[in-house]
Design a protein around this motif. Sequence first.
Motif, PDB file in Angstrom:
ATOM      1  N   ASP A 192       0.833  -1.196   0.000  1.00 21.78           N
ATOM      2  CA  ASP A 192       0.000   0.000   0.000  1.00 21.78           C
ATOM      3  C   ASP A 192       0.872   1.252   0.000  1.00 21.78           C
ATOM      4  O   ASP A 192       0.592   2.238  -0.700  1.00 21.78           O
ATOM      5  N   ARG A 193       1.937   1.213   0.783  1.00 18.43           N
ATOM      6  CA  ARG A 193       2.870   2.339   0.833  1.00 18.43           C
ATOM      7  C   ARG A 193       3.572   2.508  -0.514  1.00 18.43           C
ATOM      8  O   ARG A 193       3.791   3.635  -0.981  1.00 18.43           O
ATOM      9  N   TYR A 194       3.932   1.405  -1.132  1.00 18.20           N
ATOM     10  CA  TYR A 194       4.605   1.444  -2.433  1.00 18.20           C
ATOM     11  C   TYR A 194       3.707   2.110  -3.484  1.00 18.20           C
ATOM     12  O   TYR A 194       4.169   2.952  -4.270  1.00 18.20           O
ATOM     13  N   VAL A 195       2.433   1.747  -3.481  1.00 16.68           N
ATOM     14  CA  VAL A 195       1.490   2.346  -4.430  1.00 16.68           C
ATOM     15  C   VAL A 195       1.386   3.855  -4.204  1.00 16.68           C
ATOM     16  O   VAL A 195       1.354   4.641  -5.150  1.00 16.68           O
ATOM     17  N   ASP A 196       1.341   4.264  -2.936  1.00 17.64           N
ATOM     18  CA  ASP A 196       1.279   5.691  -2.617  1.00 17.64           C
ATOM     19  C   ASP A 196       2.503   6.427  -3.149  1.00 17.64           C
ATOM     20  O   ASP A 196       2.395   7.543  -3.683  1.00 17.64           O
ATOM     21  N   LEU A 197       3.674   5.810  -3.003  1.00 16.42           N
ATOM     22  CA  LEU A 197       4.905   6.432  -3.479  1.00 16.42           C
ATOM     23  C   LEU A 197       4.906   6.560  -5.003  1.00 16.42           C
ATOM     24  O   LEU A 197       5.346   7.579  -5.551  1.00 16.42           O
ATOM     25  N   ILE A 198       4.418   5.534  -5.683  1.00 15.58           N
ATOM     26  CA  ILE A 198       4.348   5.570  -7.139  1.00 15.58           C
ATOM     27  C   ILE A 198       3.409   6.677  -7.613  1.00 15.58           C
ATOM     28  O   ILE A 198       3.716   7.443  -8.533  1.00 15.58           O
ATOM     29  N   GLU A 199       2.248   6.773  -6.946  1.00 19.16           N
ATOM     30  CA  GLU A 199       1.284   7.815  -7.311  1.00 19.16           C
ATOM     31  C   GLU A 199       1.854   9.212  -7.054  1.00 19.16           C
ATOM     32  O   GLU A 199       1.652  10.134  -7.852  1.00 19.16           O
ATOM     33  N   THR A 200       2.575   9.362  -5.942  1.00 18.40           N
ATOM     34  CA  THR A 200       3.192  10.647  -5.641  1.00 18.40           C
ATOM     35  C   THR A 200       4.260  11.002  -6.658  1.00 18.40           C
ATOM     36  O   THR A 200       4.358  12.141  -7.104  1.00 18.40           O
ATOM     37  N   ARG A 201       5.046  10.000  -7.062  1.00 17.19           N
ATOM     38  CA  ARG A 201       6.095  10.225  -8.079  1.00 17.19           C
ATOM     39  C   ARG A 201       5.472  10.669  -9.401  1.00 17.19           C
ATOM     40  O   ARG A 201       5.962  11.614 -10.049  1.00 17.19           O
ATOM     41  N   ASP A 202       4.387  10.000  -9.807  1.00 15.54           N
ATOM     42  CA  ASP A 202       3.747  10.334 -11.068  1.00 15.54           C
ATOM     43  C   ASP A 202       3.168  11.741 -11.046  1.00 15.54           C
ATOM     44  O   ASP A 202       3.204  12.470 -12.047  1.00 15.54           O
ATOM     45  N   LYS A 203       2.611  12.142  -9.900  1.00 18.43           N
ATOM     46  CA  LYS A 203       2.048  13.481  -9.782  1.00 18.43           C
ATOM     47  C   LYS A 203       3.138  14.544  -9.857  1.00 18.43           C
ATOM     48  O   LYS A 203       2.942  15.619 -10.414  1.00 18.43           O
ATOM     49  N   ASN A 204       4.291  14.230  -9.279  1.00 23.56           N
ATOM     50  CA  ASN A 204       5.384  15.190  -9.243  1.00 23.56           C
ATOM     51  C   ASN A 204       6.086  15.364 -10.589  1.00 23.56           C
ATOM     52  O   ASN A 204       6.865  16.302 -10.767  1.00 23.56           O
ATOM     53  N   LYS A 205       5.820  14.472 -11.535  1.00 25.27           N
ATOM     54  CA  LYS A 205       6.439  14.570 -12.858  1.00 25.27           C
ATOM     55  C   LYS A 205       5.991  15.828 -13.575  1.00 25.27           C
ATOM     56  O   LYS A 205       6.715  16.350 -14.436  1.00 25.27           O
ATOM     57  N   THR A 206       4.778  16.286 -13.258  1.00 31.75           N
ATOM     58  CA  THR A 206       4.261  17.472 -13.935  1.00 31.75           C
ATOM     59  C   THR A 206       4.597  18.741 -13.169  1.00 31.75           C
ATOM     60  O   THR A 206       4.151  19.808 -13.577  1.00 31.75           O
TER      61      THR A 206
END
Length: 206
Positions: A192-206
């Motif tokens: 669950d934490r890993y998914v949160d980190l991935i989503e945060t990384r994707d959001k920060n790309k923009t």
Amino acid sequence: MFLRYFYETDNADILMLKLINYMTNFKRLPILIIILLVAGVFFAGSVKREVDPPGKYEKILHNVTDMLKEAHYSPKLIDDSFSKKIFYKYFEVIDPNKNIFLKEDIEALRKFEYKNDDEMKGADVEFFKAVGQVFNKRMEEAALISKEILSKPLDYSIDETYAGDPDKLKYPATEAERKERWRKSLKYQSLDRYVDLIETRDKNKT
């Protein structure tokens, strides 16, 4: 944070003031949960103290009982029915995921199921102290279980199912069952934490 709020002093009178203030700030919560948090959790975490003034636990619990009886907005009848509600709700509060207590613990403590109302009316406080002793022991065991599980990599190649709804769970019957529940819980939390980190990384790309 909650426990620290109450444990910073040994003065029973100051403790009572803290209890009253805490209850005042949480009037919107169900009165049953208030007494569980204020009285129950306090006693559970205090059983390790070697020296306590005689009657301190009783004084606190009895004062909370008077508040419940006199609360004009929601007076409570302190009887066996109320005692039973406290018994089961208390475990829901301190062990919501049913991975701390064993089934045998609950069965052994069931002798207090209809005694909480008596303790609130003046009898010696035994339930919260008894639960606190078992809780402290099981928490120490749980810490060791977690440390052992996390001492080596978790296996994510296995397709498993994690039952996270406590309403659909029973207390583990054996130590092995409790350990397995902890393993799956930790594995789920890491994913669950890993998914949160991935989503945060994707959001920060923009």
